[in-house]
Design a protein around this motif. Structure first.
Motif, mmCIF file in Angstrom:
data_model
loop_
_atom_site.group_PDB
_atom_site.id
_atom_site.type_symbol
_atom_site.label_atom_id
_atom_site.label_comp_id
_atom_site.label_asym_id
_atom_site.label_seq_id
_atom_site.Cartn_x
_atom_site.Cartn_y
_atom_site.Cartn_z
ATOM 1 N N LEU A 24 -5.779 -4.996 3.298
ATOM 2 C CA LEU A 24 -6.340 -4.751 1.975
ATOM 3 C C LEU A 24 -7.826 -4.404 2.046
ATOM 4 O O LEU A 24 -8.319 -3.591 1.261
ATOM 5 C CB LEU A 24 -6.153 -5.979 1.084
ATOM 6 C CG LEU A 24 -4.732 -6.236 0.568
ATOM 7 C CD1 LEU A 24 -4.670 -7.587 -0.110
ATOM 8 C CD2 LEU A 24 -4.312 -5.145 -0.397
ATOM 9 N N ALA B 12 0.493 -6.904 -2.675
ATOM 10 C CA ALA B 12 -0.509 -5.848 -2.827
ATOM 11 C C ALA B 12 -0.431 -4.846 -1.679
ATOM 12 O O ALA B 12 -0.541 -3.629 -1.885
ATOM 13 C CB ALA B 12 -1.906 -6.462 -2.905
ATOM 14 N N HIS C 80 2.535 -2.488 -2.026
ATOM 15 C CA HIS C 80 2.376 -1.425 -3.014
ATOM 16 C C HIS C 80 1.226 -0.476 -2.679
ATOM 17 O O HIS C 80 0.891 0.399 -3.476
ATOM 18 C CB HIS C 80 2.153 -2.033 -4.404
ATOM 19 C CG HIS C 80 3.382 -2.662 -4.977
ATOM 20 N ND1 HIS C 80 3.783 -3.952 -4.666
ATOM 21 C CD2 HIS C 80 4.317 -2.178 -5.826
ATOM 22 C CE1 HIS C 80 4.889 -4.237 -5.315
ATOM 23 N NE2 HIS C 80 5.249 -3.182 -6.018
ATOM 24 N N ALA D 97 -6.776 4.601 -1.209
ATOM 25 C CA ALA D 97 -6.251 3.749 -2.272
ATOM 26 C C ALA D 97 -7.349 3.135 -3.114
ATOM 27 O O ALA D 97 -7.104 2.207 -3.870
ATOM 28 C CB ALA D 97 -5.384 2.645 -1.668
ATOM 29 N N GLY E 241 -5.933 -4.879 -9.630
ATOM 30 C CA GLY E 241 -5.728 -6.253 -9.216
ATOM 31 C C GLY E 241 -6.997 -7.054 -9.056
ATOM 32 O O GLY E 241 -6.963 -8.143 -8.509
ATOM 33 N N ARG F 138 -6.875 2.697 -6.915
ATOM 34 C CA ARG F 138 -5.961 1.688 -7.423
ATOM 35 C C ARG F 138 -6.481 0.287 -7.246
ATOM 36 O O ARG F 138 -5.809 -0.680 -7.560
ATOM 37 C CB ARG F 138 -4.620 1.811 -6.696
ATOM 38 C CG ARG F 138 -3.836 3.036 -7.089
ATOM 39 C CD ARG F 138 -2.560 3.127 -6.289
ATOM 40 N NE ARG F 138 -2.831 3.510 -4.909
ATOM 41 C CZ ARG F 138 -1.898 3.576 -3.967
ATOM 42 N NH1 ARG F 138 -0.672 3.248 -4.236
ATOM 43 N NH2 ARG F 138 -2.213 3.944 -2.754
ATOM 44 N N ALA F 139 -7.691 0.125 -6.734
ATOM 45 C CA ALA F 139 -8.205 -1.199 -6.412
ATOM 46 C C ALA F 139 -8.563 -2.006 -7.636
ATOM 47 O O ALA F 139 -8.531 -3.218 -7.613
ATOM 48 C CB ALA F 139 -9.431 -1.075 -5.499
ATOM 49 N N TYR G 55 -2.120 -1.055 -2.175
ATOM 50 C CA TYR G 55 -3.417 -1.252 -2.807
ATOM 51 C C TYR G 55 -4.519 -1.486 -1.775
ATOM 52 O O TYR G 55 -4.241 -1.794 -0.613
ATOM 53 C CB TYR G 55 -3.366 -2.443 -3.768
ATOM 54 C CG TYR G 55 -2.667 -2.149 -5.068
ATOM 55 C CD1 TYR G 55 -3.356 -1.602 -6.136
ATOM 56 C CD2 TYR G 55 -1.315 -2.410 -5.218
ATOM 57 C CE1 TYR G 55 -2.715 -1.321 -7.336
ATOM 58 C CE2 TYR G 55 -0.661 -2.139 -6.407
ATOM 59 C CZ TYR G 55 -1.374 -1.591 -7.464
ATOM 60 O OH TYR G 55 -0.743 -1.319 -8.634
ATOM 61 N N ARG G 56 -5.771 -1.364 -2.252
ATOM 62 C CA ARG G 56 -6.947 -1.746 -1.481
ATOM 63 C C ARG G 56 -7.780 -2.685 -2.335
ATOM 64 O O ARG G 56 -7.797 -2.580 -3.552
ATOM 65 C CB ARG G 56 -7.782 -0.513 -1.095
ATOM 66 C CG ARG G 56 -7.191 0.318 0.021
ATOM 67 C CD ARG G 56 -7.267 -0.389 1.355
ATOM 68 N NE ARG G 56 -6.721 0.422 2.429
ATOM 69 C CZ ARG G 56 -5.459 0.398 2.811
ATOM 70 N NH1 ARG G 56 -4.591 -0.368 2.186
ATOM 71 N NH2 ARG G 56 -5.054 1.163 3.800
#
Length: 319
Positions: free
Chosen positions: A122, A90, A93, A58, A65, A61-62, A95-96
């Motif tokens: 995360l 987070a 969904h 992931a 956010g 996608r980090a 995310y990392r």
């Protein structure tokens, strides 16, 4: 800016010192030069560089956010109340955390144990990698996915009791969730056995786990938690009781709200008394809000909708 040159031979600087004489200008060459970064090995640690942390699936996608996490994790203290919800969303969904923010995330999780499950999810493999380098973050290595022992079955009362009394925090959270899923009343009874001896941040985390399977059977425990020493614990207990429309707290809040709002008009409460404070009303309003309007809004929000129909004599059916 002119940088210094590292001397060699007899004139070399002593190990662990910067070769420049101005502390604000680090040469970047000598051993120990420059401020030690968080997560880096201390002076005297093994000279071989640690193996790099994995990027994880992931990682792409980090970035999305990054600003929100950076502000909530430490740059803006007024947003720390939103951190649990932000982290949970987070994780939901997939995310990392961006690599640059993992240290701040670990610091936040170290200070607040209620954030640890989502924060560690995360942080991913990079968080575990950093935790092996910094003793302050060793909590991340306890009770992780790789080290979590198999939980006893909910029917194994002796095993449940032993792990609850002796287990690590992450193990106890997982155990409470497992028991709660099988028998909600048994989980509340288990929590009550050690409630007064728990730390405030741990009480908050345990109390939050009661959202799953919440029912009227939890009301006596939650009602007692309204007198807790921790403001956050009291607020969470009041929130859970407000979700039980038949609870005594919901009834008290409704009576207060109905005394202020009716067909004849609106008269907000003149003061926030001790009873309102105990039931979770926040006394100090946010900037730009009047006190009386702030108190009234909280009372109306906590009152069950059915009480308003009784007050105004209306019907919810559409013609």
């Amino acid at each position: 800016m002119r940088r210094c040159s590292a001397p060699s031979g007899a004139g070399a600087a002593r190990p662990g010192r910067c070769w420049t004489k101005r502390p604000s200008r680090h040469c970047g060459v000598g051993p120990g030069c420059g401020p030690r970064r968080r997560g880096a090995p201390r002076a005297g640690a093994a000279r071989s560089a640690p193996r790099a942390a994995g990027s994880g699936p992931a990682a792409a996608r980090a970035t999305a956010g990054r600003p929100q996490l950076g502000r909530a994790a430490g740059a803006a203290p007024d947003l720390t109340e939103l951190l649990p919800q932000w982290l949970a969303a987070a994780v939901r969904h997939g995310y990392r955390a961006p690599a640059a923010l993992v240290p701040a995330l670990l610091d936040a999780a170290r200070a607040r144990t209620d954030l640890r499950p989502h924060a560690l999810a995360l942080a991913g493999s990079r968080g575990l990698w950093l935790a092996r380098l910094n003793p302050d973050w060793r909590f991340a290595l306890r009770g992780g996915a790789a080290g979590m022992p198999e939980l006893p079955g909910p029917q194994d009362r002796e095993g449940v009791e032993r792990l609850w009394q002796e287990g690590l925090f992450a193990e106890r959270v997982a155990l409470l969730g497992a028991v709660r899923a099988h028998d909600p009343a048994a989980a509340t009874a288990l929590l009550a056995t050690t409630w007064t001896a728990e730390r405030a941040e741990d009480r908050l985390m345990f109390l939050d786990s009661l959202r799953v399977g919440l029912s009227g059977l939890d009301e006596p425990f939650l009602e007692a938690a309204l007198g807790d020493r921790s403001r956050n614990v009291r607020a969470t207990a009041a929130e859970l009781l407000s979700a039980l429309t038949g609870s005594a707290l919901a009834g008290r809040m409704a009576e207060r709200a109905l005394a202020c709002v009716g067909p004849e008009g609106i008269d907000p409460p003149a003061e926030c008394d001790a009873g309102m404070l105990r039931d979770g009303v926040v006394k100090r309003p946010p900037a730009g809000r009047g006190e009386r309007a702030w108190w009234l809004g909280q009372l109306v929000e906590a009152a069950p909708l059915s009480r308003w129909r009784e007050r105004f004599g209306g019907s919810t059916r559409r013609r």
